[in-house]
Design a protein around this motif. Structure first.
Motif, short mmCIF file in Angstrom:
data_model
loop_
_atom_site.label_atom_id
_atom_site.label_comp_id
_atom_site.label_asym_id
_atom_site.label_seq_id
_atom_site.Cartn_x
_atom_site.Cartn_y
_atom_site.Cartn_z
N VAL A 44 14.19 52.65 -54.75
CA VAL A 44 14.84 53.18 -55.87
C VAL A 44 15.52 52.28 -56.68
CG1 VAL A 44 16.33 55.01 -56.88
CG2 VAL A 44 14.81 55.51 -54.91
N LEU A 45 16.43 51.49 -56.23
CA LEU A 45 17.58 50.65 -56.83
C LEU A 45 16.55 49.31 -57.37
CD1 LEU A 45 20.56 50.53 -54.29
CD2 LEU A 45 20.52 51.56 -56.75
N ASN A 46 15.34 49.03 -56.79
CA ASN A 46 14.75 48.09 -57.61
C ASN A 46 14.11 48.49 -58.62
OD1 ASN A 46 13.26 45.29 -56.42
ND2 ASN A 46 11.97 46.45 -57.60
N PHE A 47 13.54 49.74 -58.52
CA PHE A 47 13.18 50.41 -60.01
C PHE A 47 14.00 50.40 -61.05
CE2 PHE A 47 12.65 54.28 -62.73
CZ PHE A 47 11.37 54.04 -63.05
N VAL A 48 15.32 51.10 -60.60
CA VAL A 48 16.43 51.24 -61.58
C VAL A 48 16.95 49.82 -62.34
CG1 VAL A 48 18.81 51.91 -62.05
CG2 VAL A 48 17.27 53.16 -60.47
N TRP A 49 16.78 48.41 -61.27
CA TRP A 49 17.14 47.38 -61.85
C TRP A 49 16.35 46.82 -62.70
CZ3 TRP A 49 14.21 42.89 -61.35
CH2 TRP A 49 15.04 41.62 -61.62
N LEU A 50 14.70 47.03 -62.54
CA LEU A 50 13.91 46.78 -63.40
C LEU A 50 14.00 47.54 -64.79
CD1 LEU A 50 10.71 46.45 -61.21
CD2 LEU A 50 11.74 44.66 -62.37
N LEU A 51 14.23 48.76 -64.82
CA LEU A 51 14.47 49.53 -65.90
C LEU A 51 15.74 48.89 -66.70
CD1 LEU A 51 13.57 52.07 -67.51
CD2 LEU A 51 15.42 53.21 -66.14
N PHE A 52 16.72 48.58 -66.21
CA PHE A 52 18.07 48.13 -66.87
C PHE A 52 17.88 46.38 -67.43
CE2 PHE A 52 19.56 52.21 -65.70
CZ PHE A 52 20.67 52.33 -66.28
N SER A 53 16.87 45.89 -66.78
CA SER A 53 16.81 44.50 -66.92
C SER A 53 15.84 44.31 -68.01
CB SER A 53 16.33 43.80 -65.66
OG SER A 53 17.31 43.94 -64.77
N LEU A 54 15.03 45.15 -68.61
CA LEU A 54 13.96 45.07 -69.55
C LEU A 54 14.46 44.42 -70.75
CD1 LEU A 54 12.05 48.60 -69.44
CD2 LEU A 54 11.46 46.29 -68.57
N PRO A 55 15.55 44.77 -71.36
CA PRO A 55 16.01 43.68 -72.75
C PRO A 55 16.24 42.09 -72.24
CG PRO A 55 17.47 45.82 -72.52
CD PRO A 55 16.44 45.86 -70.98
N ILE A 56 16.10 41.94 -70.97
CA ILE A 56 16.31 40.47 -70.49
C ILE A 56 17.65 40.18 -70.64
CG2 ILE A 56 15.46 38.03 -70.79
CD1 ILE A 56 13.34 39.99 -69.92
N VAL A 57 18.41 40.27 -71.76
CA VAL A 57 19.69 39.71 -71.97
C VAL A 57 20.75 40.51 -71.11
CG1 VAL A 57 19.47 38.76 -74.11
CG2 VAL A 57 20.03 41.16 -73.94
N THR A 58 20.33 41.75 -70.54
CA THR A 58 21.09 42.56 -69.67
C THR A 58 20.85 42.29 -68.42
OG1 THR A 58 19.53 44.32 -69.87
CG2 THR A 58 21.23 44.32 -71.62
N ILE A 59 20.08 41.32 -67.90
CA ILE A 59 19.73 40.92 -66.48
C ILE A 59 20.90 40.82 -65.73
CG2 ILE A 59 19.17 38.57 -66.80
CD1 ILE A 59 16.88 39.22 -64.97
#
Length: 222
Positions: A44-59
């Motif tokens: 689940v956390l891997n999916f959430v990490w991908l979701l919140f990292s999509l703008p790239i600058v928020t990685i």
């Protein structure tokens, strides 16, 4: 009479076994279910990490939130995947975002410089390429430590960078083990597609476990 006694005997034993927990197959405190719970959170956390990292600058903030949530999971604290992640994501957002931008920028510099140093090695001396490989290895170790340091220690950015470099060199054997494990997982992702879907969270979980139990405890941090 015999049938009555047999029926009474069976009912008594079945009731006794039920009371003693023989039919309670799902003991959620058992090690197996604890591992399944951790696997669930990793997915689940891997999916959430991908979701919140999509703008790239928020990685950077997304990765810090992943480490923070994993830290709670490793310590056995109760977490709610999305809620805990989002709260950690907002915490020190600007600092963590800036760290992420620095890491992305330096990564591009190293990738771009590969051809340059390889050409220097071919035309002048191999020592230039060996220096490049050494810098890349130090940077990878630094990336492994920077977010755990940010999560665990309350320090400013420069102190966090210095401490990350210091710990990565001081505990070089563990750093080398983590780098090896990370590359091995990335290598396996080419052949095991489902592994690629949880690779980041799995790497974070393994690395942070090693850092918590082999590094931070020796530093008397936790």
């Amino acid at each position: 009479m015999t049938c009555y006694k047999l029926n009474t005997f069976l009912r008594f034993n079945l009731d006794k076994k039920f009371e003693d927990g023989y039919w309670m197959k799902f003991n959620y405190d058992a090690p197996f279910w604890k591992r399944m719970e951790k696997l669930y959170y990793i997915i689940v956390l891997n999916f959430v990490w991908l979701l919140f990292s999509l703008p790239i600058v928020t990685i950077g903030s997304s990765t810090a939130a992943l480490y923070k949530t994993m830290f709670s999971l490793i310590r056995g604290e109760e977490i709610h995947a999305f809620k805990s992640f989002f709260q950690a994501f907002k915490h020190k957002f600007l600092k963590n975002t800036f760290v992420g931008i620095i890491l992305i920028g330096f990564s591009f510099v190293l990738i771009w410089g590969h051809g340059f140093y390889l050409q220097l090695a071919n035309n002048i001396s191999n020592i230039f390429y060996y220096i490049y490989i050494f810098v890349v290895f130090l940077f990878i170790m630094f990336m492994i430590y920077i977010f755990p340091v940010i999560v665990v220690y309350d320090k400013n950015l420069m102190d966090s960078i210095r401490l990350s470099i210091f710990l990565s060199i001081k505990y070089l054997p563990f750093s080398f083990i983590m780098v090896t494990i990370n590359f091995f997982i990335i290598y396996l992702c080419q052949f095991i597609i489902p592994l690629a879907l949880i690779a980041v969270a799995l790497i974070v979980f393994i690395d942070f476990n090693i850092i918590v139990h082999k590094v931070l405890k020796r530093e008397s941090t936790i």
